[in-house]
Enzyme design. Structure first.
Site, PDB file in Angstrom:
ATOM      1  N   ASP A  93       6.279   8.589  -2.901  1.00 35.63           N
ATOM      2  CA  ASP A  93       4.824   8.701  -2.747  1.00 35.63           C
ATOM      3  C   ASP A  93       4.414   8.593  -1.285  1.00 35.63           C
ATOM      4  O   ASP A  93       5.182   8.130  -0.438  1.00 35.63           O
ATOM      5  CB  ASP A  93       4.122   7.601  -3.559  1.00 35.63           C
ATOM      6  CG  ASP A  93       4.431   6.193  -3.056  1.00 35.63           C
ATOM      7  OD1 ASP A  93       5.621   5.906  -2.781  1.00 35.63           O
ATOM      8  OD2 ASP A  93       3.505   5.379  -2.934  1.00 35.63           O
TER       9      ASP A  93
ATOM     10  N   GLU B 288       5.363   3.191  -4.037  1.00 37.86           N
ATOM     11  CA  GLU B 288       5.680   2.124  -3.084  1.00 37.86           C
ATOM     12  C   GLU B 288       4.451   1.765  -2.258  1.00 37.86           C
ATOM     13  O   GLU B 288       4.212   0.598  -1.960  1.00 37.86           O
ATOM     14  CB  GLU B 288       6.820   2.568  -2.144  1.00 37.86           C
ATOM     15  CG  GLU B 288       7.397   1.451  -1.279  1.00 37.86           C
ATOM     16  CD  GLU B 288       6.702   1.260   0.059  1.00 37.86           C
ATOM     17  OE1 GLU B 288       7.013   0.286   0.750  1.00 37.86           O
ATOM     18  OE2 GLU B 288       5.815   2.065   0.418  1.00 37.86           O
TER      19      GLU B 288
HETATM   20 ZN   LIG Z   1       7.161   3.828   3.452  1.00 39.12          ZN
END
Ligand SMILES: [Zn+2]
Length: 443
Positions: free
Chosen positions: A96, A190
């Site tokens: 992401d 994340e």
């Molecule tokens: Zn990163």
């Protein structure tokens, strides 16, 4: 091409594949979204996940698959020599991109053999000025990749994804290079702090792992912030302004006072190195109700606790001074400093230092002013330090990456695999890491 900028022949050989991968991956919008209702938080991440699983399969890894939560995992079996010992080492990157800058419609640009001057991007009036970016200033001769000026690039962390993919593809094509079994994982979400949340450690099955999610050449990070998020909800008393005299208690004004009362020297923009901070990053307010979201960061737990107490004391004093107003405070842990967990098996970081040196680079050990998937994974029992990727100016429209540094990172991953095949490290993995994992899992 100026081959002098490469750290090794290996890096130079890896570079074209890395560039091809990065420029393909960044075109898929994988921006994550806070307050997710499912994993991954956005459909673009699943699109990239499927593409990566397919590609892992194509380059020769076995059992590549995307699980129900959007995590990609695959295995590169151990090399024929030295004999396999059944222990696997992990390589991890996140798919992401940050919700804090526009992430759709990324058009990557390659500035070949950078001349050291100002890089002007075609959109948004965005310029990369080496006078303001010391890291860019010394990259003359490198091939610099940017977006087009109105989006982030997404090198955070697609540089890491491209490097891991290129490293395992190279190892799969060169069975003569020694390495233990390698487990690859590409994680979703994340950037919203949830990359490790649904990470299936048992399925991954590695003894230790490395995230490729750092920045400058040579960076090796075994220490991260300890992190809390605070959500302050202020309930005011909402009355029509015409009849408000003596009655209205504005939650918006109280929220503004709270933010203004926090010490200015305790902000991300005024702190550096090992100092922590309180960072209100979102404010939604009406006269009736206001919500402040803030992150609290410090390298040690006492410091973090002090920030939390200061925030609560400040907010309570202001809200209590307004009769009828009420404060709700939700304070929750996001992740902890990984250092304590990594110190238990120092060979995990030592192996990465050896690999970085083998690539002709001096390792730079510095604390991460942030967290990585490795912060939580280390705490969960999978020791996971963080390695550089060659990406810079993350979470902004000025984000850029050096192809030469990216190639160096992929080469380090290949050398790291070799280090773990040496008898000394294989023995550590067998005797100290695997029991550590199961010991934590069962306690
Ligand atoms: Zn990163």
């Amino acid at each position: 091409m100026d081959s002098a900028a490469y750290t090794s022949r290996l890096a130079e050989e890896l570079a074209p594949g890395i560039l091809d991968r990065l420029t393909r991956y960044v075109r898929i919008d994988t921006q994550s979204r806070r307050d997710r209702t499912s994993s991954p938080s956005t459909p673009g991440q699943l699109e990239l996940a499927r593409l990566l699983a397919e590609e892992l399969h194509t380059v020769g890894l076995i059992d590549a698959e995307v699980d129900d939560n959007g995590y990609v995992m695959a295995t590169l079996p151990a090399s024929p020599r030295p004999p396999a010992d059944g222990v696997a080492i992990g390589l991890i990157a996140h798919m992401d991109t940050s919700p804090d800058a526009p992430g759709a419609g990324v058009e990557p640009l390659v500035h070949r053999s950078y001349d050291g001057g100002v890089i002007r991007l075609p959109r948004g009036g965005t310029a990369l000025d080496p006078a303001r970016m010391p890291e860019l200033a010394d990259k003359a001769g490198h091939d610099i990749i940017t977006a087009s000026g109105d989006t982030l690039l997404g090198a955070d962390d697609k540089a890491g994804v491209a490097e891991v993919m290129s490293a395992v593809a190279h190892l799969a094509a060169h069975p003569e290079l020694p390495h233990p079994a390698l487990r690859v994982a590409f994680t979703p979400d994340e950037e919203i702090g949830l990359g490790a949340a649904l990470f299936d450690l048992d399925r991954f099955g590695a003894a230790c792992a490395y995230t490729l999610d750092g920045s400058s050449l040579g960076e090796l990070q075994d220490e991260s912030f300890s992190a809390l998020e605070a959500i302050l909800t202020i309930h005011g008393v909402d009355v029509h302004p015409g009849q408000a005299t003596g009655k209205l208690v504005s939650a918006l004004r109280l929220a503004a006072r709270i933010v203004a009362s926090l010490p200015e020297d305790l902000t991300p923009e005024r702190t550096a190195g090992r100092d922590g901070f309180i960072h209100p990053f979102e404010l939604n307010a009406t006269a009736g109700q206001a919500r402040i979201r803030a992150i609290l960061r410090d390298f040690d737990e006492d410091g973090l606790r002090a920030h939390a107490e200061l925030l609560e004391r400040t907010a309570r004093a202001i809200v209590d001074s307004a009769p009828g107003a009420r404060l709700e405070l939700d304070l929750h842990r996001q992740y902890s400093n990984m250092r304590g967990y990594l110190e238990r098996v120092p060979e995990v970081v030592a192996a990465a230092e050896e690999a970085i040196r083998a690539e002709g680079i001096e390792p730079m050990r510095n604390p991460i002013r942030g967290g990585t998937d490795g912060s939580l994974l280390s705490e969960m029992g999978l020791p996971t330090p963080n390695v550089f990727t060659g990406g810079h100016e993350y979470h902004s429209v000025r984000e850029w990456a050096s192809l030469q540094e990216m190639a160096a990172a992929a080469a380090v991953a290949i050398r790291l695999a070799e280090v773990w095949s040496r008898p000394k490290y294989a023995e550590v993995a067998r005797s100290r890491l695997t029991p550590l994992r199961s010991g934590i899992a069962s306690s």
